[in-house]
Design an enzyme around this catalytic site. Structure first.
Site, PDB file in Angstrom:
ATOM      1  N   HIS A  12      34.600 -32.204 -15.542  1.00  0.00           N
ATOM      2  CA  HIS A  12      35.647 -33.200 -15.279  1.00  0.00           C
ATOM      3  C   HIS A  12      35.376 -34.042 -14.033  1.00  0.00           C
ATOM      4  CE1 HIS A  12      37.476 -30.826 -18.259  1.00  0.00           C
ATOM      5  NE2 HIS A  12      38.080 -29.972 -17.498  1.00  0.00           N
TER       6      HIS A  12
ATOM      7  N   LYS B 162      42.460 -24.701  -7.184  1.00  0.00           N
ATOM      8  CA  LYS B 162      43.646 -24.097  -7.790  1.00  0.00           C
ATOM      9  C   LYS B 162      44.650 -23.759  -6.702  1.00  0.00           C
ATOM     10  CE  LYS B 162      41.948 -22.138 -12.092  1.00  0.00           C
ATOM     11  NZ  LYS B 162      42.812 -22.994 -12.920  1.00  0.00           N
TER      12      LYS B 162
END
Ligand code: NDP
Length: 534
Positions: free
Chosen positions: A279, A379
């Site tokens: 990504h 995250k």
């Protein structure tokens, strides 16, 4: 004054009305597909799994309900779990409403096109049985035999499944009288350069390149695709898109979620494999690539590859000048206490897997020489946010220096990918009043403003493209190999360097990452500076 405003609104409405007539797309009913689609069978391997239930089947159902699928199509689920057609239909009927509305009448017809056949991925005989099953239902439904094999299975099963598709004759397009065969695989494409090459060799022994679709669903987000339109369909931005006007570019993909139920996968992958090789590299490519001569799959992919080839290799990963790696500690997200990565179920309590990385990347080209690209992903960060931030240079000479000092805030262009799909341009204007002072103001464009047509979710878009045979949004193997090669020094550092534990920085959940990540961008005016964990 009121009159002026009304007049202004009326003019704006007239302009918008004109736009909608001119481009036929701003308002009105946009069609999902422009051309006739081939009837086909979509075979999903891993049909009992998470991706199938959360993304693939809901996307197919939505496409179907919006008239985006061919008139004749079948969806065949396969995995080890024993169930019949009805069992599969029931499972999907429960899954779809979690992601989109389910219309009873629509569902009835959609469900009649769902089938299930169990396979053992390791047994070629199971694939032969699947082949007979497919031929049988395709004949029953008068389908020509166009097929998509969607591998929604753990990557460890890719090779065996591809080999068995080959050995059972399921991959062989040449032997068939009619139709095409396509295979779709999900990232990760290997776990490093060597395994990516190995996976590709297996793919290419059984499929031709034009049959292979390597998905990166990030690329299918509307706003990611829009980056190229923004750059190459406007004459005012591209002349500024280079080292003469841009000071630095920051690309961030932050998640507030932790590892969730994918501990086994994430321990092996970490943020570099999970986000960067795919990504982040695609967002970077859309931002930095040269314009292709034509908006056509191979030319666009050629330009991306040219960019990846110009990436300057890392030299000092271990000194923390170019790369900062982090792992989340416990903290608070949206008022809820969340555990440290090492305390998550299924995670090694001494794990050194990075859940955060920021890297300073340079491109050796005339356009980008000296412009740092900061790529950041992690995250359990403060909030879910994906955006591309273009920080322009300061004015070369401030005529206001006697009243305002030397520094004037720079222009900034933000392309928001999620959750806000918008483009924002920040510039300086005079603060109203007698005193001479500046203030930063923004021009804000919400991506869906004045648009009333259907909006495709990323998986709907990629599935449509596979059915249409369009490779534009899919990875090509040369790009995969170049990006793995680029990341190899960091991966080696993470996995083999003796002092790697000293260079893994912990950050509180709910912050923007470890403190040194802010330092790496210190010399630049950066949105997240000072917001890291300290
Ligand atoms: P799951 O872990 O849910 O596995 C999918 C299916 O594979 C399972 O239902 C299971 O079916 C079968 N399976 C799992 N483990 C094994 C095993 N050891 N041996 C044989 N079969 C097994 O995976 P996901 O659906 O989450 O992901 C599928 C693929 O998509 C992966 O490559 C993943 O990286 C990728 N992906 C997933 C995303 C997601 O959001 N889930 C997002 C992007 C990519 P059964 O036991 O019935 O055979």
């Amino acid at each position: 004054m009121i009159k002026d405003d009304e007049q202004h609104d009326a003019i704006q409405e007239a302009v918008l009305a004109k736009c909608s007539v001119q481009d036929g797309g701003i308002s009105g009913t946009a069609r999902l597909v422009d051309k006739e689609q081939d009837p086909c069978t979509i075979v999903i391997f891993g049909a009992s799994g998470d991706l199938t239930q959360r993304k693939l089947v809901p996307a197919l159902y939505r496409l179907y309900s919006e008239g985006g699928l061919p008139d004749s199509f079948l969806v065949v689920g396969t995995s080890r779990t024993e169930m019949g057609n009805d069992g599969f239909r029931d499972k999907m009927k429960k899954a779809i409403p979690l992601y989109c509305d389910l219309d009873r009448a629509m569902w009835k017809d959609f469900a009649s096109r769902l089938y299930y056949h169990p396979v053992d991925y390791h047994e070629v005989s199971a694939f032969m049985s699947l082949r007979d099953f497919l031929e049988h239902i395709e004949e029953q439904n008068h389908l020509m035999g166009n097929r998509i094999y969607n591998l929604a299975i753990p990557p460890s099963l890719y090779k065996t499944t591809i080999q068995n598709l080959g050995q059972s004759g399921l991959s062989d397009q040449k032997k068939r009288k009619h139709g095409w065969i396509r295979v779709v695989i999900e990232k990760p494409f290997g776990r490093d350069l060597e395994t990516a090459i190995d996976l590709n060799n297996t793919l290419r022994k059984n499929f031709d390149e034009h049959q292979i679709f390597r998905i990166d669903h990030y690329l299918a987000r509307e706003t990611v695709q829009s980056v190229l339109m923004f750059r190459f369909a406007n004459s005012i931005f591209e002349p500024l898109w280079n080292r003469n006007y841009i000071s630095n570019i920051s690309i961030i993909a932050a998640e507030s979620l932790g590892v969730e139920h994918r501990a086994g996968y994430y321990e092996e992958a970490g943020v570099l494999r999970d986000m960067f090789q795919n990504h982040m590299m695609q967002l970077f490519a859309m931002t930095a690539m040269e314009p292709p001569s034509l908006f056509e799959a191979e030319r666009v992919r050629d330009e991306k590859v040219r960019l990846f080839r110009s990436l300057r290799p890392f030299t000092s990963v271990d000194q923390g000048e170019d790369v900062i790696l982090g792992q989340y500690d416990g903290g608070i997200i949206e008022g809820t206490e969340v555990p440290a990565y090492r305390d998550e179920p299924g995670i090694n309590p001494e794990s050194l897997t990075p859940t955060f990385a920021t890297m300073k990347v340079f491109v050796d080209s005339w356009r980008w020489q000296g412009v740092p690209f900061y790529l950041t992903s992690g995250k359990r960060m403060a909030r879910k946010l994906t955006e591309i931030i273009i920080n322009f240079k300061e004015v070369p000479h401030s005529v206001f220096r006697t009243v305002l000092g030397e520094h004037i805030s720079t222009n900034r262009l933000i392309m928001g990918i999620q959750p806000d799909e918008r483009i924002t341009l920040t510039f300086q204007t005079k603060n109203p009043g007698a005193r001479i002072s500046l203030r930063s103001v923004t021009m804000d464009f919400n991506y869906l403003q004045n648009y009333k047509g259907p909006v495709l979710d990323a998986y709907e878009k990629v599935l449509l493209d596979v059915i249409g045979g369009d490779h534009m949004l899919f990875w090509r193997q040369d790009g995969i190999e170049l990006t793995w090669a680029f990341l190899t020094p960091i991966l080696e550092f993470c996995e083999t360097c003796s002092d790697r534990s000293d260079r893994l920085f912990f950050y509180k959940s709910g912050t923007w990452g470890p403190e040194p990540a802010g330092d790496i961008m210190k010399s630049h005016d950066h949105k997240f500076q000072g917001k890291t964990d300290s």
